[in-house]
Design a protein around this motif. Structure first.
Motif, PDB file in Angstrom:
ATOM      1  N   ALA A 175      33.729 -16.566  27.512  1.00  0.00           N
ATOM      2  CA  ALA A 175      33.550 -16.188  26.098  1.00  0.00           C
ATOM      3  C   ALA A 175      32.172 -16.604  25.588  1.00  0.00           C
ATOM      4  O   ALA A 175      31.536 -15.882  24.814  1.00  0.00           O
ATOM      5  CB  ALA A 175      34.640 -16.833  25.240  1.00  0.00           C
ATOM      6  N   LYS A 176      31.724 -17.758  26.034  1.00  0.00           N
ATOM      7  CA  LYS A 176      30.422 -18.262  25.572  1.00  0.00           C
ATOM      8  C   LYS A 176      29.278 -17.346  25.989  1.00  0.00           C
ATOM      9  O   LYS A 176      28.222 -17.354  25.377  1.00  0.00           O
ATOM     10  CB  LYS A 176      30.208 -19.673  26.133  1.00  0.00           C
ATOM     11  CG  LYS A 176      29.022 -20.412  25.537  1.00  0.00           C
ATOM     12  CD  LYS A 176      28.987 -21.857  26.020  1.00  0.00           C
ATOM     13  CE  LYS A 176      27.759 -22.590  25.503  1.00  0.00           C
ATOM     14  NZ  LYS A 176      27.745 -23.991  25.953  1.00  0.00           N
ATOM     15  N   LEU A 178      29.485 -13.974  26.151  1.00  0.00           N
ATOM     16  CA  LEU A 178      29.629 -12.613  25.628  1.00  0.00           C
ATOM     17  C   LEU A 178      29.551 -12.635  24.107  1.00  0.00           C
ATOM     18  O   LEU A 178      30.315 -13.327  23.448  1.00  0.00           O
ATOM     19  CB  LEU A 178      30.978 -12.028  26.057  1.00  0.00           C
ATOM     20  CG  LEU A 178      31.172 -11.798  27.557  1.00  0.00           C
ATOM     21  CD1 LEU A 178      32.620 -11.410  27.837  1.00  0.00           C
ATOM     22  CD2 LEU A 178      30.228 -10.716  28.069  1.00  0.00           C
ATOM     23  N   THR A 179      28.640 -11.836  23.566  1.00  0.00           N
ATOM     24  CA  THR A 179      28.550 -11.767  22.104  1.00  0.00           C
ATOM     25  C   THR A 179      29.406 -10.622  21.579  1.00  0.00           C
ATOM     26  O   THR A 179      29.805  -9.722  22.321  1.00  0.00           O
ATOM     27  CB  THR A 179      27.102 -11.528  21.645  1.00  0.00           C
ATOM     28  OG1 THR A 179      26.716 -10.215  22.052  1.00  0.00           O
ATOM     29  CG2 THR A 179      26.155 -12.550  22.246  1.00  0.00           C
ATOM     30  N   PHE A 180      29.662 -10.685  20.269  1.00  0.00           N
ATOM     31  CA  PHE A 180      30.391  -9.589  19.634  1.00  0.00           C
ATOM     32  C   PHE A 180      29.697  -8.259  19.896  1.00  0.00           C
ATOM     33  O   PHE A 180      30.352  -7.268  20.227  1.00  0.00           O
ATOM     34  CB  PHE A 180      30.514  -9.838  18.127  1.00  0.00           C
ATOM     35  CG  PHE A 180      31.212  -8.725  17.403  1.00  0.00           C
ATOM     36  CD1 PHE A 180      32.571  -8.543  17.559  1.00  0.00           C
ATOM     37  CD2 PHE A 180      30.506  -7.851  16.582  1.00  0.00           C
ATOM     38  CE1 PHE A 180      33.229  -7.508  16.911  1.00  0.00           C
ATOM     39  CE2 PHE A 180      31.159  -6.815  15.928  1.00  0.00           C
ATOM     40  CZ  PHE A 180      32.521  -6.646  16.093  1.00  0.00           C
TER      41      PHE A 180
END
Lengths: 386, 386
Positions: A175-176, A178-180
């Protein structure tokens, strides 16, 4: 005044929509995947002795890094399989196709398989669903999946809401990275999407890092975009880019375009459809490549390329290469009528479903093994993925 | 050519920044919270027999629904406490303030307390941190928290990466109700934020739903915005809106504006600072309201309103109301010199820290109790929050 016209070769394939008559060669170019060549098929055949009907007939037709997977296998390093399911009320025949092929891969290569059941995602995706609903569908779907016949020692079926503790550390690392912005287009999200769905890609990617081996994902080609994100970040976390093997779409009963939809019951055969229902649906809805009258059919013959019953037989239900060729020729020549062709499919489907339901009953005993007590399952519950 | 001028009464308070001299009355209006009135304080005093120094001196000065919490307590329904910490390398005195007050609330009202340690969030917030780092800080910070003296039977300290399984079902229900648009401004996110941070608010909100009672959160007023989202959705999930009791900011050593910062060591006293370091820091950096020379000080006196050592004594370290009044008067009159005032704080701080470190050593034995084996901890590990 003007009319919007759709070009005959226009089609759309995204993870959340398949429209039109898909040109699979074009799709390979669009998506930047590789065609499964005759050489690659021959190589697989040399390794395992035979080719599954879906490979022989190019139902699985495209890949990413399948050649590297075979390299690893030949070198003794091995690989593992990963697929999944967003639980729904009632699976249809189309849903089983990737599982059937995955079982073959597991049997032939004797490798571990991880099956993620995304009860969380399904709940968050649909405003009307409760978590209790998606978990009860998860139970039902898992029975159908087990019925396919996976190796209980080498298969781990897990539900996100249950297995989250073991996956969460690797998921936050994913998750860290991958950005929105990065997940937005790929997963069909926007700023009005809920924050659970925005995080979910991390949980879909996590199982590709369950082992320090290459992961091979058998799936419909529409799922390919999801794995591009994984391929962008996997190596930076010390894991392999996920390899994939892509299938075409089993056409819906109602015609050769698009794919089966759970929301249109007449487009699909459900695993719970009884023999009478199967017969009625095929006779009534199955799109035919035959002629409007028997006389014209005898004269001009049928068109197997657009005939859905023929396509279903070709994709999977008639595995005998000689027999399918015979059917094709008889139908094309007009010797075999639409009703006769449909009857062949009805018989095949009904015996397949009868056997499936028998094995599904047995699965009730096995669910504990695949989820918790089996050899691989036990190892996986002891492991925290970092 | 023109100069940008800052109005003397300008200040900023957000969860990620405190700037300028805070006007707390204005903040109550801006944030739409309630002042803790003399009547409310009297009511608390009647219930529990005394008022903590931080209530008597209005360090805790603002609230949401504290009156409803007291109603529930009076009716025998009760309530519970919840606070948390994003683990960091080295806690300072300011970090302990809410915990010290929370301990008092727990003692007086005899209620359960949940302390969330957000090792996941801290890792995802800072590009340089590893998960191993934030988990090792979590361990250290938990020792400092335990040293405050919470009731081991009624306190559960949990780390997100460990307790996720038990929280995840309620977290996905919360997540489904919050869109990216809604969390964006509140949590200081944008489209370039990673998808883990975007999901994290669901995990921060989850503990407010650990019991079907009203949850009271003691925290700095800058944390208030985080709980507005909770208050928007809690009732739709069948839970109570979280109540809060808000503190002012213990001013940084270097002056009466802003708040202490871990990145500027001279602004804070760390819990590990030895007596010599405490003395040196206070003497060198502590912002004084005294006059430039002894002669002028004797003549005009000091200003306790801007004097940081006095503020620290007033906020917490001199609990005796008569003694603090005496100090204030002596300092204001010029009888007490800056050096003398500083020495009072140094002595208080050093004896506080000595005691804290003794209890911190004992905490190493207790960490297992607070996290896993204590009465409440055990119950919480058996519970899946839905």
């Amino acid at each position: 005044m003007y009319f919007h016209t759709t070009m005959p070769d226009e089609f759309t394939v995204t993870p959340w929509e398949v429209k039109g008559k898909v040109d699979y060669d074009k799709l390979i170019v669009q998506f930047g995947t590789q065609k499964i060549t005759e050489e690659l098929k021959q190589r697989m055949k040399n390794l395992v002795g035979e080719l599954h009907v879906m490979l022989r007939r190019n139902v699985f037709f495209s890949h990413r890094d399948l050649d590297l997977v075979l390299n690893d296998y030949e070198k003794g390093k091995g690989f593992f399989l990963y697929t999944g399911r967003a639980p729904s009320l009632g699976m249809h025949i189309g849903h089983l196709i990737p599982f059937i092929f995955t079982k073959w891969l597991q049997d032939k290569f004797n490798v571990n398989l991880y099956i993620e059941i995304t009860d969380d995602e399904k709940f968050m995706r649909n405003p009307e669903y409760t978590l209790d609903q998606t978990r009860s569908w998860a139970y039902d779907n898992i029975l159908d999946i087990i019925a396919v016949g996976f190796n209980p020692d080498k298969t781990f079926i897990f539900q996100d809401t249950e297995y989250i503790r073991n996956m969460y550390p690797i998921a936050v690392k994913i998750a860290k990275k991958l950005t929105f912005s990065e997940v937005r287009a790929t997963f069909g999200l926007d700023v009005s999407s809920n924050i659970g769905l925005i995080f979910y890609p991390a949980l879909q990617i996590a199982p590709t890092m369950f082992e320090k081996k290459r992961c091979l994902i058998p799936a419909g080609i529409d799922q390919d975009p999801y794995w591009r994100l994984q391929r962008d970040i996997a190596e930076s976390l010390g894991y392999y880019k996920a390899a994939q093997i892509h299938s075409k779409f089993l056409p819906p009963l109602t015609g050769p375009e698009g794919k089966m939809s759970s929301s249109n019951p007449e487009t699909a055969i459900y695993l719970v459809d009884d023999p009478k229902t199967v017969e009625r649906k095929i006779m009534k809805y199955a799109f035919s490549g035959g002629q409007p009258t028997i006389e014209l059919h005898r004269k001009y013959g049928g068109n197997p390329e657009i005939d859905v019953p023929f396509q279903w037989l070709y994709y999977f239900f008639e595995e005998d290469d000689n027999r399918i060729k015979e059917i094709e020729e008889e139908y094309r020549s007009g010797k075999m009528l639409t009703g006769e062709l449909k009857q062949i499919l009805i018989d095949k489907l009904n015996s397949f479903l009868e056997e499936h339901r028998r094995r599904r009953e047995e699965a009730k005993e096995l669910i504990q093994v695949f989820k918790y007590d089996g050899k691989l399952a036990k190892q996986m519950w002891e492991k925290i993925h970092e």
